[in-house]
Design a protein around this motif. Structure first.
Motif, PDB file in Angstrom:
ATOM      1  N   GLU A 296      18.686  10.981  16.578  1.00 31.82           N
ATOM      2  CA  GLU A 296      19.666  12.029  16.857  1.00 31.82           C
ATOM      3  C   GLU A 296      21.058  11.462  16.600  1.00 31.82           C
ATOM      4  OE1 GLU A 296      19.122  13.561  20.798  1.00 31.82           O
ATOM      5  OE2 GLU A 296      16.926  13.523  20.622  1.00 31.82           O
TER       6      GLU A 296
ATOM      7  N   LYS B 257      16.102   5.610  23.174  1.00 37.22           N
ATOM      8  CA  LYS B 257      17.356   6.296  23.457  1.00 37.22           C
ATOM      9  C   LYS B 257      17.830   5.888  24.851  1.00 37.22           C
ATOM     10  CE  LYS B 257      17.250  10.803  23.722  1.00 37.22           C
ATOM     11  NZ  LYS B 257      17.225  12.229  23.334  1.00 37.22           N
TER      12      LYS B 257
ATOM     13  N   GLY C  67      23.209  16.132  13.265  1.00 36.12           N
ATOM     14  CA  GLY C  67      21.964  16.749  13.715  1.00 36.12           C
ATOM     15  C   GLY C  67      20.906  15.691  13.987  1.00 36.12           C
ATOM     16  N   THR C  68      19.713  15.906  13.447  1.00 35.49           N
ATOM     17  CA  THR C  68      18.611  14.949  13.608  1.00 35.49           C
ATOM     18  C   THR C  68      18.057  14.602  12.230  1.00 35.49           C
ATOM     19  OG1 THR C  68      16.968  16.706  13.849  1.00 35.49           O
ATOM     20  CG2 THR C  68      17.971  15.857  15.874  1.00 35.49           C
TER      21      THR C  68
ATOM     22  N   ASN D  76      14.598  12.266  10.343  1.00 34.80           N
ATOM     23  CA  ASN D  76      13.343  11.515  10.565  1.00 34.80           C
ATOM     24  C   ASN D  76      13.050  10.629   9.367  1.00 34.80           C
ATOM     25  OD1 ASN D  76      12.577  13.362   8.665  1.00 34.80           O
ATOM     26  ND2 ASN D  76      11.018  14.385   9.936  1.00 34.80           N
TER      27      ASN D  76
ATOM     28  N   THR E 139      24.180   9.310  19.148  1.00 33.38           N
ATOM     29  CA  THR E 139      23.379   9.066  20.355  1.00 33.38           C
ATOM     30  C   THR E 139      23.247   7.559  20.570  1.00 33.38           C
ATOM     31  OG1 THR E 139      22.161  11.119  19.977  1.00 33.38           O
ATOM     32  CG2 THR E 139      21.135   9.493  21.436  1.00 33.38           C
TER      33      THR E 139
END
Length: 845
Positions: A420, A509, A479-480, A482, A423
């Motif tokens: 994320e 995290k 955003g995210t 992967n 983060t």
């Protein structure tokens, strides 16, 4: 293949039925010392004008050991050699050896005068090595001298082939004079009768000597078996109609042929499977895997099919099953396994999986390498390998990166890491390298333009395990994503010969709000005797780092700043003291419940088992033992006839080899602690004269596994248990077979023997499973593994029996001290078998 070292157990990697037939022509072995490196490096010598090393380890092609030549750099002069080789002029010789190199680089073998002018005594021979074991052989006529010499140097010349990072392995170096008269074949070990369950294969072996080449033709009830032309024959899967078939083999060469004794095949109905250990319930945290295991017996092959909630799991066909990373919906699932063979199908009890929610989810798959290499990937632009083995800092396994050469791109990595943006994350791992060379860890986009998702972190590795941790805020995306790649970057630190170990890779995290410490296990009250130390422990959770400060009656204890505190030796004045610990972090602190220390007056020693009388034969040792209780530490002092025995300060005492004048000596022990001193009853030693000397060391296993060695190329164990029979009534050897192998043996080596002399072997034994049998062989401990006159099959039962055989030694012409007495369990032993052996005696008659 599982190999375990137990005490002095040495792993032996031999293929008995191949190496025992290693005659290629009638030959007379020369005095090449230590040809198989079984005695270490001596008298072999190694020289390089570059950088490298010569070691010996358990890599043997024949026997246990082999030479290992590791080259850290090239050189113009690299050689392994032996001097003082005796030769006769104008004589035919054969040189043979086994070798390979990790890069397939070659080697030249030379036989020269050891000293200027370095006259050639034979033509050079260059071996085109591969990257796995091969055998090489050449014949030549000696030249360059007259009469006899003993100044030969046999030299393995690695330059100019070798390069930095190469590793050479060499074994079984034989230099022999060749005879011109062929010798007819002779069978030294006949095929043995076999008993198998229907559906299993049977294996028959023969061992023969004679001038090479030897040819073999196996027969079934007198009819040739097509294609069965080796020293070993494996039947197809048997049926009940094969019961009673007779198998024999004809061994031939240019001088004649010989037919073996027939061996009978007994085929039994298959044994249905029985589950001896059912799968057990498992509890894991969300994201972890769970492993279920079953243990079953029955006729092989056993088939397995695991089920989840009653439905077959594709590919789950082994005795263990490991789930994928668990999710909360897996909670309460049941797992069972169907076990089957040709006789029956059974189902295990169901085991329940509990999945507990996790507040911190690890983003790395297989972080501890417990599931092998997947999904980790390794790349090097040089030469190296990535394996997983039992080196773990946490758990069993760890990654092992072996670098045969350096490179500009060396990395271990995992892709598909989900992140994320903006983060906070924490990366932690354990690592070390054998040279203390460093590693950089990177997190970036797995694909061009390889955007950095976090700052690089360089770990200053040592040469033993350390843990490393760093926190960062993700960046470079929104955003995210992967598509993260977590990469351990070894270049430019790594060099040829380095080995890196990595374990417990965690990427998590980090909560933005630190969590106050909470104590999950408070210190427990302790009771000790005066003079002993007390140990207090606490377990706490919360945002790291946690700090600890232990207190005694409310006062800080200097230096007591860990999760465990051990007091100094206590005194009676410490009785009633209260110990507590304050656990702190950036969010706050918490104080544990107090734990009370109770200090009792020391408990005086009490002898619960006094030493017992011992009776031995002259030349044997005797062991006296006492069992005592009382406050630690207990001190012991043994006495012989009332006089202290120097160094005999343990709960047991073993005498030196006894002599007749030791008869009727008394042994006792003084036991003491801070409270009292007591003395045991006296035990009497009886030494009986003996007219024969047992050549076997530790014949009744009273000294544990000492002097005995065990090897299995399946899985199994060798232990000594305190329930003896026969010669000494305290201990016995116990051999357990977990997975059947083709080479299973218990043996003792270094036996001194006289040629053409009558000997008697006796021993006690049984096996628990259908009385599976064994053979006993007496042979040379080293190539060519000449039989020394004993190769005998013994029909064991399921209860103790005593076995005796007399034989005359042969196969050598003067006294030797290289005999190996070997209990050969293959091919009789099956998975689940247990063998017990005691009272092994080998005596000259």
């Amino acid at each position: 293949m599982e190999i375990k070292k137990l005490n002095k157990i040495t792993i032996i990697l031999i293929s008995m039925f191949v190496t025992l037939m290693a005659f290629s022509m009638p030959v007379k072995a020369l005095a090449l010392s230590n040809p198989g490196f079984e005695s270490g490096t001596t008298p072999w010598l190694f020289y390089t004008n570059g950088a490298g090393s010569f070691t010996v380890g358990p890599y043997g092609y024949v026997g246990i050991n082999a030479a290992k030549l590791t080259l850290n750099s090239g050189g113009g002069n690299i050689q392994l050699f032996q001097t003082g080789v005796a030769l006769e002029a104008n004589t035919r010789y054969r040189l043979s050896f086994a070798a390979y190199s990790t890069t397939g680089h070659d080697v030249t073998v030379r036989l020269i005068k050891h000293g200027s002018p370095y006259t050639a005594y034979a033509p050079d021979f260059t071996a085109n090595l591969g990257m796995s074991w091969q055998t090489f052989s050449t014949e030549f006529t000696s030249s360059g001298f007259s009469g006899t010499v003993n100044d030969g140097r046999l030299q393995f010349w690695l330059a100019p082939y070798a390069a930095a990072g190469d590793i050479y392995y060499i074994d079984d170096v034989q230099l022999e004079k060749v005879s011109s008269t062929p010798i007819s074949p002779a069978i030294t070990m006949h095929p043995l009768s076999q008993t198998v369950a229907s559906g299993q294969a049977a294996i028959f072996n023969v061992v023969a000597t004679g001038t090479a080449p030897l040819t073999y033709q196996w027969q079934n009830n007198g009819t040739d078996i097509f294609g069965a032309t080796g020293s070993t024959y494996t039947t197809p899967a048997t049926t009940l109609s094969d019961n009673g078939a007779a198998f024999q083999v004809i061994v031939s060469n240019s001088a004649g042929s010989v037919t073996s004794n027939p061996a009978t095949l007994t085929v039994l109905p298959p044994i249905p499977p029985i589950i001896t250990t059912h799968p057990s319930n498992q509890a894991v945290s969300q994201g972890q895997t769970a492993t279920f295991t079953v243990v079953a017996t029955g006729s092989a092959p056993l088939a397995y099919q695991w089920q989840k909630n009653g439905t077959n799991i594709f590919g789950a066909t082994g005795p263990s099953y490991t789930t994928p990373a668990t999710i909360l919906s897996d909670n309460g699932s049941t797992y069972r396994v169907i076990v089957s063979n040709a006789a029956d199908i059974i189902m295990s009890n169901a085991a329940t999986l509990t999945v507990n929610p996790s507040t911190s989810i690890g983003l790395i798959m297989n972080p501890g390498f417990e599931s092998g290499t997947t999904p980790w990937l390794f790349y090097t632009s040089g030469a190296g390998s990535f394996t997983v083995g039992h080196y773990g800092y946490v758990g069993i396994n760890a990654a092992k990166l072996t670098l045969n050469s350096g490179g500009g791109n060396i990395q271990l990595f995992q892709t598909g890491v989900a992140l994320e943006a903006n983060t906070r994350y924490r990366l932690s791992f354990a690592a070390y390298s054998t040279a203390g060379h460093d590693v950089t860890v990177r997190l970036f986009k797995h694909g061009s333009p390889y955007t950095a998702y976090a700052p690089d972190f360089t770990a200053n590795l040592g040469m033993s395990w350390q843990t490393f941790s760093t926190e960062f805020t993700s960046s470079g995306f929104s955003g995210t994503v992967n598509d993260g790649r977590l990469q351990f970057w070894l270049a430019p630190y790594a060099a040829a010969g380095d080995i890196y170990y990595i374990d417990d890779v965690q990427l998590e995290k980090v909560s933005s709000t630190p969590i106050s410490p909470a104590i999950t296990m408070h210190p427990l009250s302790q009771t000790v005797a005066s003079g002993q130390a007390a140990i207090f422990n606490v377990v706490a959770t919360g945002t790291a780092p946690l700090t600890y400060q232990w207190q005694n009656n409310g006062t800080d204890i200097f230096g007591a700043t860990g999760s465990t505190y051990t007091t100094p030796a206590t005194t009676l004045s410490d009785n009633g003291a209260a110990f507590q610990v304050i656990v702190s972090n950036s969010a706050g602190s918490v104080t544990s419940n107090p734990a009370t220390l109770t200090v009792l007056p020391p408990i005086p020693p009490i002898i619960t088992t006094h030493p017992s009388n011992q009776a031995v034969s002259q030349g044997q040792t005797a062991t006296f033992t006492v069992v005592a209780t009382g406050s630690a530490p207990l001190a012991y002092q043994w006495q012989k006839n009332g006089t202290n025995i120097f160094g005999a300060t343990g709960p047991s005492y073993t005498t030196p080899a006894t002599i007749l004048s030791d008869n009727d000596s008394t042994y006792r022990v003084i036991v003491s602690n801070a409270a009292d001193i007591i003395m045991s009853n006296a035990a009497t030693l009886t030494v009986n004269p003996t007219t024969s000397i047992n050549l076997i060391m530790n014949p009744g296993f009273e000294s544990g596994t000492d002097d005995w060695w065990f090897y299995i190329n399946g899985k199994g164990f060798f232990t000594v248990e305190d329930i003896g029979y026969g010669y000494q009534v305290e201990k016995i050897a116990h051999i357990g077979v977990t997975i059947k192998g083709t080479n299973i043996q218990l043996f003792q080596m270094g036996l001194s023997l006289k040629p053409y002399t009558k000997y008697r072997l006796t021993f006690d034994a049984y096996s628990t499973t259908a009385g599976h049998d064994l053979a006993v062989n007496l042979l040379k401990h080293g190539s060519p593994y000449t039989n020394y006159g004993l190769s005998q099959f013994f029909d064991l039962g399921t209860d103790w029996q005593t076995f005796t055989v007399e034989f005359t030694t042969n196969g050598f012409y003067s006294n030797v001290n290289d005999g190996r007495l070997m209990f050969w369990l293959a091919p009789y032993a099956s998975a689940g078998d247990n063998y017990f052996i005691d009272n092994v005696k080998l005596e000259k008659i």
